[in-house]
Design a protein around this motif. Structure first.
Motif, PDB file in Angstrom:
ATOM      1  N   GLY A  63      -3.516 -32.679   1.167  1.00  0.00           N
ATOM      2  CA  GLY A  63      -4.719 -32.992   2.249  1.00  0.00           C
ATOM      3  C   GLY A  63      -5.867 -33.137   1.249  1.00  0.00           C
ATOM      4  N   HIS A  64      -6.896 -32.384   1.668  1.00  0.00           N
ATOM      5  CA  HIS A  64      -8.302 -32.479   1.126  1.00  0.00           C
ATOM      6  C   HIS A  64      -8.684 -31.031   1.119  1.00  0.00           C
ATOM      7  CE1 HIS A  64      -7.878 -36.427   2.512  1.00  0.00           C
ATOM      8  NE2 HIS A  64      -8.770 -36.831   1.664  1.00  0.00           N
ATOM      9  N   GLU A  65      -9.479 -30.554   0.331  1.00  0.00           N
ATOM     10  CA  GLU A  65     -10.377 -29.327  -0.130  1.00  0.00           C
ATOM     11  C   GLU A  65     -11.632 -29.644   0.043  1.00  0.00           C
ATOM     12  OE1 GLU A  65      -9.137 -26.531  -3.283  1.00  0.00           O
ATOM     13  OE2 GLU A  65     -11.072 -27.356  -4.021  1.00  0.00           O
ATOM     14  N   ARG A  66     -12.441 -29.023   0.858  1.00  0.00           N
ATOM     15  CA  ARG A  66     -13.954 -29.125   1.187  1.00  0.00           C
ATOM     16  C   ARG A  66     -14.701 -28.158   0.038  1.00  0.00           C
ATOM     17  NH1 ARG A  66     -17.743 -26.047   5.126  1.00  0.00           N
ATOM     18  NH2 ARG A  66     -18.949 -27.822   5.907  1.00  0.00           N
ATOM     19  N   ARG A  67     -15.741 -28.807  -0.486  1.00  0.00           N
ATOM     20  CA  ARG A  67     -16.586 -28.242  -1.586  1.00  0.00           C
ATOM     21  C   ARG A  67     -17.962 -28.251  -0.960  1.00  0.00           C
ATOM     22  NH1 ARG A  67     -15.070 -30.658  -7.194  1.00  0.00           N
ATOM     23  NH2 ARG A  67     -12.835 -29.796  -7.315  1.00  0.00           N
ATOM     24  N   TRP A  68     -18.443 -26.925  -0.831  1.00  0.00           N
ATOM     25  CA  TRP A  68     -19.444 -26.611   0.047  1.00  0.00           C
ATOM     26  C   TRP A  68     -20.511 -25.892  -0.914  1.00  0.00           C
ATOM     27  CZ3 TRP A  68     -19.596 -21.730   3.348  1.00  0.00           C
ATOM     28  CH2 TRP A  68     -20.834 -21.744   4.231  1.00  0.00           C
ATOM     29  N   ASP A  73     -18.644 -18.081  -3.170  1.00  0.00           N
ATOM     30  CA  ASP A  73     -18.404 -18.018  -4.377  1.00  0.00           C
ATOM     31  C   ASP A  73     -18.923 -18.687  -5.335  1.00  0.00           C
ATOM     32  OD1 ASP A  73     -16.899 -17.996  -6.787  1.00  0.00           O
ATOM     33  OD2 ASP A  73     -15.013 -18.752  -6.113  1.00  0.00           O
ATOM     34  N   PRO A  74     -19.828 -18.172  -6.313  1.00  0.00           N
ATOM     35  CA  PRO A  74     -20.599 -18.859  -7.252  1.00  0.00           C
ATOM     36  C   PRO A  74     -20.063 -19.989  -8.077  1.00  0.00           C
ATOM     37  CG  PRO A  74     -20.994 -16.532  -7.506  1.00  0.00           C
ATOM     38  CD  PRO A  74     -19.868 -16.698  -6.520  1.00  0.00           C
ATOM     39  N   ARG A  75     -18.560 -19.928  -8.465  1.00  0.00           N
ATOM     40  CA  ARG A  75     -17.958 -20.738  -9.131  1.00  0.00           C
ATOM     41  C   ARG A  75     -17.818 -21.951  -8.252  1.00  0.00           C
ATOM     42  NH1 ARG A  75     -13.206 -16.979 -10.912  1.00  0.00           N
ATOM     43  NH2 ARG A  75     -13.532 -16.489  -8.965  1.00  0.00           N
ATOM     44  N   THR A  76     -17.411 -21.894  -6.964  1.00  0.00           N
ATOM     45  CA  THR A  76     -17.407 -23.032  -6.042  1.00  0.00           C
ATOM     46  C   THR A  76     -18.676 -23.839  -5.749  1.00  0.00           C
ATOM     47  OG1 THR A  76     -15.667 -21.680  -4.924  1.00  0.00           O
ATOM     48  CG2 THR A  76     -16.538 -23.568  -3.646  1.00  0.00           C
ATOM     49  N   ARG A  77     -19.595 -22.960  -5.806  1.00  0.00           N
ATOM     50  CA  ARG A  77     -21.238 -23.794  -5.808  1.00  0.00           C
ATOM     51  C   ARG A  77     -21.192 -24.562  -7.091  1.00  0.00           C
ATOM     52  NH1 ARG A  77     -22.638 -18.824  -3.266  1.00  0.00           N
ATOM     53  NH2 ARG A  77     -23.937 -18.070  -5.222  1.00  0.00           N
ATOM     54  N   GLU A  78     -20.864 -24.024  -8.189  1.00  0.00           N
ATOM     55  CA  GLU A  78     -20.941 -24.695  -9.373  1.00  0.00           C
ATOM     56  C   GLU A  78     -20.262 -26.065  -9.368  1.00  0.00           C
ATOM     57  OE1 GLU A  78     -20.469 -22.062 -12.639  1.00  0.00           O
ATOM     58  OE2 GLU A  78     -22.300 -20.578 -12.002  1.00  0.00           O
TER      59      GLU A  78
END
Length: 328
Positions: A63-68, A73-78
């Motif tokens: 499926g799909h993963e949401r990037r927000w 999570d700082p790593r996700t934001r980066e």
């Protein structure tokens, strides 16, 4: 996290965005996308794409993963910031797994904007507001007052307005049917669509000044039309392929014709598929293949479209030649 640490992290994220944006601009520059109008380089350097995609979806197994951008999570934001400046389309709205809206590939946007051939003082209508990023690029170049963008979905126009304001831009954002244009803001010198249409709406011609340029995706290509008057426009396709989501409200997409009997090498050739879509409802796939072979696998720029009064047709080589197909 204390206020000082938050400020420090926000600055690091802003620095990362600036660095990623500069890298994207270098990549677009190397591609030659804005060679026809290099002023767009300065515009892309100035307008922050990440503010227009506060979240987006990337394909993952199953499926799909949401990037927000607001992820704890700082790593996700980066990851989110870096992904916002990749030269790729970003899925921004999904419903039941179906793509409803996206932010187009930046190099394709750059090429389209360069091909729009804007001049200072031009009034521009954009069909398909998307995230608002394209309207921001136009507003940065021309000024807020000269740019109008329209979309059928209120939630899309509300989000676009919000993103534009966050980035410091305030063009006119209208909720409505893009095929009808925005008559209250006419006349326009340029019209650019960021969604695929089956034909060119007459309303666009009626809302254009003589000599206006219309650039729109159609049949996996980009048609560039010059408007003669409210009843007449004509132009050719650009060489590049272009795949956009259909105009919402434009009716259901016709079912693709079965390709039995067409050789695999043609079925897998995107120029054959372009001709197949362009002639849909007029030629069957075997007739399309015969024509495609006879004419030496013609490239997109050999095709064009003419709108004259109530009639609209696509053609190969010559608007009055033997190869012409009505559009509906």
């Amino acid at each position: 996290m204390g206020a000082h640490a938050l400020d420090k992290y926000a600055k690091e994220l802003a620095d990362l965005a600036a660095s990623a944006r500069a890298a994207l601009v270098r990549e677009i520059d190397a591609s030659g996308a804005w060679a026809a109008d290099p002023v767009w380089r300065e515009v892309f350097e100035a307008v922050p794409r990440h503010l227009f995609v506060p979240y987006y979806y990337v394909g993952v197994v199953g499926g799909h993963e949401r990037r927000w951008g607001e992820s704890p999570d700082p790593r996700t934001r980066e990851q989110w910031v870096r992904g916002a400046y990749v030269d790729a389309p970003l899925a921004t709205r999904l419903r039941d797994g179906e793509l409803l809206s996206s932010s187009s590939q930046p190099s394709l946007m750059a090429m389209m904007l360069a091909e729009l051939r804007v001049e200072p003082g031009d009034r521009v209508l954009e069909i398909g507001a998307g995230t608002g990023y394209n309207a921001a690029l136009l507003a940065h170049r021309l000024g807020d007052d000269l740019v109008t963008t329209v979309d059928l979905e209120p939630e899309i126009t509300e989000a676009a307005r919000r993103h534009l304001a966050a980035a410091g831009y305030h063009p006119t954002v209208v909720t409505g049917d893009g095929a009808r244009g925005v008559p209250e803001r006419a006349p326009y010198d340029r019209i650019i669509a960021t969604c695929t249409l089956p034909s060119v709406p007459r309303a666009w011609l009626a809302q254009s000044r003589p000599g206006a340029r219309i650039l729109s995706p159609l049949a996996t290509g980009l048609i560039a039309l010059t408007v003669r008057d409210a009843e007449h426009a004509e132009g050719r396709f650009l060489p590049t392929p272009a795949y956009f989501v259909p105009l919402r409200g434009g009716g259901p997409e016709p079912e693709p014709a079965p390709l039995g009997g067409v050789p695999r090498r043609a079925r897998e050739d995107e120029l054959f598929r372009f001709l197949l879509i362009l002639t849909r409802g007029n030629l069957d796939p075997q007739e399309v293949f015969t024509l495609w072979e006879r004419e030496g696998h013609p490239r997109r720029e050999r095709y064009g479209i003419t709108v004259r009064g109530e009639h609209e047709w696509a053609w190969l080589d010559d608007p009055e030649g033997p190869y012409a197909w009505p559009l509906t």
